[in-house]
Design an enzyme around this catalytic site. Structure first.
Site, PDB file in Angstrom:
ATOM      1  N   HIS A  32      -9.658  -4.538  16.572  1.00 43.35           N
ATOM      2  CA  HIS A  32      -9.379  -3.607  16.403  1.00 43.35           C
ATOM      3  C   HIS A  32     -10.344  -3.726  15.869  1.00 43.35           C
ATOM      4  O   HIS A  32     -10.870  -3.408  14.092  1.00 43.35           O
ATOM      5  CB  HIS A  32      -8.180  -3.417  15.071  1.00 43.35           C
ATOM      6  N   ASN A  35      -9.575  -8.897   2.112  1.00 39.14           N
ATOM      7  CA  ASN A  35      -8.807  -8.611   2.094  1.00 39.14           C
ATOM      8  C   ASN A  35      -8.392 -10.503   2.463  1.00 39.14           C
ATOM      9  O   ASN A  35      -6.662  -9.904   2.529  1.00 39.14           O
ATOM     10  CB  ASN A  35      -9.088  -8.174   3.169  1.00 39.14           C
ATOM     11  N   GLY A  63       0.597  -0.921   0.117  1.00 32.71           N
ATOM     12  CA  GLY A  63      -0.361  -0.010   0.057  1.00 32.71           C
ATOM     13  C   GLY A  63       0.932   0.967  -0.278  1.00 32.71           C
ATOM     14  O   GLY A  63       0.421   2.218   0.436  1.00 32.71           O
ATOM     15  N   ALA A  64       2.013   1.141  -0.665  1.00 29.02           N
ATOM     16  CA  ALA A  64       3.358   2.348  -0.455  1.00 29.02           C
ATOM     17  C   ALA A  64       2.705   3.182  -0.990  1.00 29.02           C
ATOM     18  O   ALA A  64       3.109   4.668  -0.895  1.00 29.02           O
ATOM     19  CB  ALA A  64       4.621   1.535  -0.955  1.00 29.02           C
ATOM     20  N   GLN A 118      -0.451 -12.280   0.498  1.00 29.10           N
ATOM     21  CA  GLN A 118       0.849 -12.417   0.777  1.00 29.10           C
ATOM     22  C   GLN A 118       1.841 -12.773   1.830  1.00 29.10           C
ATOM     23  O   GLN A 118       3.202 -12.135   2.070  1.00 29.10           O
ATOM     24  CB  GLN A 118       1.133 -10.454   1.378  1.00 29.10           C
ATOM     25  N   ARG A 143     -13.799  -0.879   2.456  1.00 25.63           N
ATOM     26  CA  ARG A 143     -15.424  -1.611   2.145  1.00 25.63           C
ATOM     27  C   ARG A 143     -16.124  -0.906   1.012  1.00 25.63           C
ATOM     28  O   ARG A 143     -16.701   0.299   1.063  1.00 25.63           O
ATOM     29  CB  ARG A 143     -15.899  -1.326   3.392  1.00 25.63           C
ATOM     30  N   ILE A 145      -1.206   7.133   4.534  1.00 23.15           N
ATOM     31  CA  ILE A 145      -0.511   6.259   5.751  1.00 23.15           C
ATOM     32  C   ILE A 145       0.648   6.266   4.115  1.00 23.15           C
ATOM     33  O   ILE A 145       2.069   6.700   5.544  1.00 23.15           O
ATOM     34  CB  ILE A 145      -1.092   4.812   5.828  1.00 23.15           C
ATOM     35  N   ASP A 189      -4.475   3.062  18.608  1.00 17.82           N
ATOM     36  CA  ASP A 189      -6.134   3.099  19.978  1.00 17.82           C
ATOM     37  C   ASP A 189      -5.721   3.032  21.480  1.00 17.82           C
ATOM     38  O   ASP A 189      -6.057   3.968  21.786  1.00 17.82           O
ATOM     39  CB  ASP A 189      -6.738   1.653  19.695  1.00 17.82           C
ATOM     40  N   GLY A 193      -0.502   5.104  -0.740  1.00 18.53           N
ATOM     41  CA  GLY A 193      -1.371   5.539   0.077  1.00 18.53           C
ATOM     42  C   GLY A 193      -0.946   6.258   1.258  1.00 18.53           C
ATOM     43  O   GLY A 193       0.222   7.030   1.166  1.00 18.53           O
TER      44      GLY A 193
END
Lengths: 407, 407
Positions: B247, B175, B81-82, B182, B162, B86, B219, B84
């Site tokens: 989570h 997922n 997800g590089a 992965q 989603r 985050i 969290d 993205g």
């Protein structure tokens, strides 16, 4: 508060400051038109005050505790455009200690707009959730007079992007008004765009003109990377890189004085045609290529370069090296016109101050290119004369020199 | 390469690894549906290889130079997800030395998708332009088998968001397939979602199950901040904060064992009704409130929490304190079901390993809430049995427990 409100606000001596250092800000690119700002709903109170946020309203005594008693005095950093993408990277760097070091507690004073006020709260919430020990105060507001009060650094990241069909002169005027007002509010500030820094400086007569900087560090970093790529070395081998002039297509990445592994670039890169004809364009088009690839402006690397620029003023410059920053030209040893803001090579002892580097070589090619950027900045100065208190503006900007990707 | 391609890729022993440590990744939120990815055009070659990028293709000898000869051996960090949001924060933290320290050179191996390939190039360009001395290698690719090769840390940040009307079970499945593949590719990996970490772990039998982590640090950080706010102290006074369980909305921020200024929370915050009825919801809804304010998911503070989680494993935990992370339950001293991934309190000597904290107090209220999260994770496990190699899946998830803002 709209721009119109800003320009009619009275300047009161209450906010006059003399100790402020001023700093980098961003130009026309910073508000990314592809990311719509959330619509804000806010109270009358929020409009007029800069207020502490959430957990940052706590009081405590740093001197009373073992872990913090050796810390320096809290430093106040005001940031405009605080809800934008560049700030979203930069604020976290300031809070983490990356810029000012591990013993320097930081207060962040975030300036947003009425429209971005909720996003500003979101940013403050994310700063809360990050639990940075050095981040001791966060306040948010939309009135620059409130937010800039007591700021020791002011980072002006926010400005209007160029709209469709807007002339460059029109954009200079709109953003010039913002920077004029912010200059009055802080009486010490800065901008990525040289003319904006000049406008700020002229509107903040109580702050030494030397304290204003306009950012060319991203251009410098990009130039170093491109020279490294061409020479087949890692980028840490490139030093003494100067960006001369404006942050526009007339900017001059200086390959005459730059060095690779300590040797002049022209001795290492034999392809002088590439240096003269392709290198500068590579640096200038980098932002445009990035927008094509990434779909938005370069926020992360811009924030890194702002942090680099600040670190360059608070840490001693390595022996024999220098960095570029856009500063006031009065007294410069290069023969560049007085009374403009121009990117030039500087060194710092790490005390926040700097001196211009004397040991610079010029050839006819370099002189000619510097003169072109100088002429452009003199034209821009005439174009914003009504904002610097120097009479009636006369705009004869010869061509559109805005960098690709900065609209 | 599509998900379908991934699930039919052969698992070859070439990529079997045993030394890998595995790490946090992100769940369903990570791909922000509000930011459309640029459309990629790429060559056949790029599709199949993980290749060095630009200036990071240079070779050099760190041992031969004064400034770098004391550096540690290069560490390989793979990130999915590089492209993205985050990752756009996290990669720059990894490159700056903030996570692994000032003497640890870093190689980043970026995993994207066919669709995000150009954005991935943009990220690599921004990393070039940032001139981080410690960042010595960057490679990009879309084949996990290539990208995960030799990775010592794998951060799985990428997953599908989603879609409208999609059932949670359906999302777990989609997922889950990504994480299963992965897991096979790296044979060591992790996820923010407990079930995804479990799927990875089951598909990577050559890596110790203990090496897989699912992120609950955001969290934990949010819980500390909310307790500080309520107690009227700065957040650095809150310690021993555990997030138990999943989570999801069944997560249990533990106010029984947490401490404020060294005292039990319940002695400092007398409003026990707030602790029991409002505190947990405050933590859980934080992400949703942020999306409302800021218009997008919390990328910056999520990246900070991932960096925190990694630092907690490579630096010794302060005396008497602990941190939370989702890890494999086998052998846990709390009576939690075996063979799931569950967030629990841990300490580390800073060697990358950790041990579960023994000195924990339970009361009936805490037990009951932990049991609910445990039951949920056992149900999720049955729901992904086809992906963990444990037979036919049976989905009877009782309710939608996805956290607000994570869609």
């Amino acid at each position: 508060m709209s721009v119109a409100d800003l320009t009619t606000s009275p300047v009161t001596s209450t906010y006059t400051k003399t100790s402020s250092r001023l700093h980098s800000s961003q130009p026309f690119t910073l508000v990314n038109p592809q990311v719509p700002a959330p619509v804000a709903v806010q109270t009358e109170e929020a409009k007029n005050k800069s207020e502490c946020f959430g957990v940052f309203c706590q009081t405590y005594d740093l001197k009373a505790e073992e872990e913090t008693k050796s810390w320096k005095k809290l430093i106040n950093v005001a940031v405009s455009g605080a809800a934008g993408m560049i700030s979203n990277h930069l604020l976290f760097k300031l809070a983490s200690g990356e810029v000012f070091g591990p013993n320097q507690p930081v207060a962040l004073k975030l300036l947003g707009s009425e429209r971005s006020f909720q996003a500003l709260e979101g940013v403050a919430m994310e700063l809360e959730d990050s639990l940075y020990p050095l981040l001791r105060e966060v306040s948010i507001g939309i009135n620059p007079y409130e937010v800039f009060e007591d700021a020791e650094w002011a980072l002006l990241i926010g400005a209007k992007p160029r709209g469709p069909g807007m002339e460059r002169a029109g954009l200079l005027d709109i953003n010039g008004q913002i920077f004029a007002e912010q200059g009055k509010a802080l009486n010490a500030v800065a901008s990525l765009v040289m003319s904006s820094a000049l406008i700020c400086l002229k509107n903040a007569p109580n702050i030494p003109a030397k304290n204003f900087h306009a950012l060319t560090r991203l251009d410098e970093n990009r130039a170093k990377c491109q020279l490294a790529l061409k020479a087949g070395v890692f980028y840490d081998k490139v030093s003494n890189m100067t960006i001369w002039g404006n942050h526009s297509t007339t900017q001059v990445p200086d390959f005459l004085n730059a060095r690779i592994n300590g040797s002049p670039v022209k001795e290492v890169i034999k392809d002088h045609k590439w240096l003269e004809e392709e290198f500068t364009e590579k640096v200038q088009k980098r932002g445009g290529v990035l927008i094509q690839k990434w779909g938005r402006s370069s926020a992360a690397s811009t924030a890194v370069s702002i942090a680099d620029a600040m670190k360059s003023l608070v840490t001693p410059t390595p022996e024999g090296d220098w960095f570029s920053t856009g500063v006031y030209t009065n007294g410069n040893p290069y023969g560049i016109a007085q009374d403009i803001v121009f990117s030039m090579p500087c060194r710092s002892k790490g005390d926040g101050d700097y001196e211009l580097v004397k040991d610079i070589t010029f050839d006819e090619y370099l002189r000619k290119r510097i003169a072109k950027s100088e002429a452009e900045l003199l034209a821009e100065k005439r174009c914003v004369a009504h904002l610097t208190g120097e009479g009636v503006a006369f705009c004869d900007l010869p061509e559109d020199t805005m960098l690709p990707g900065e609209m």
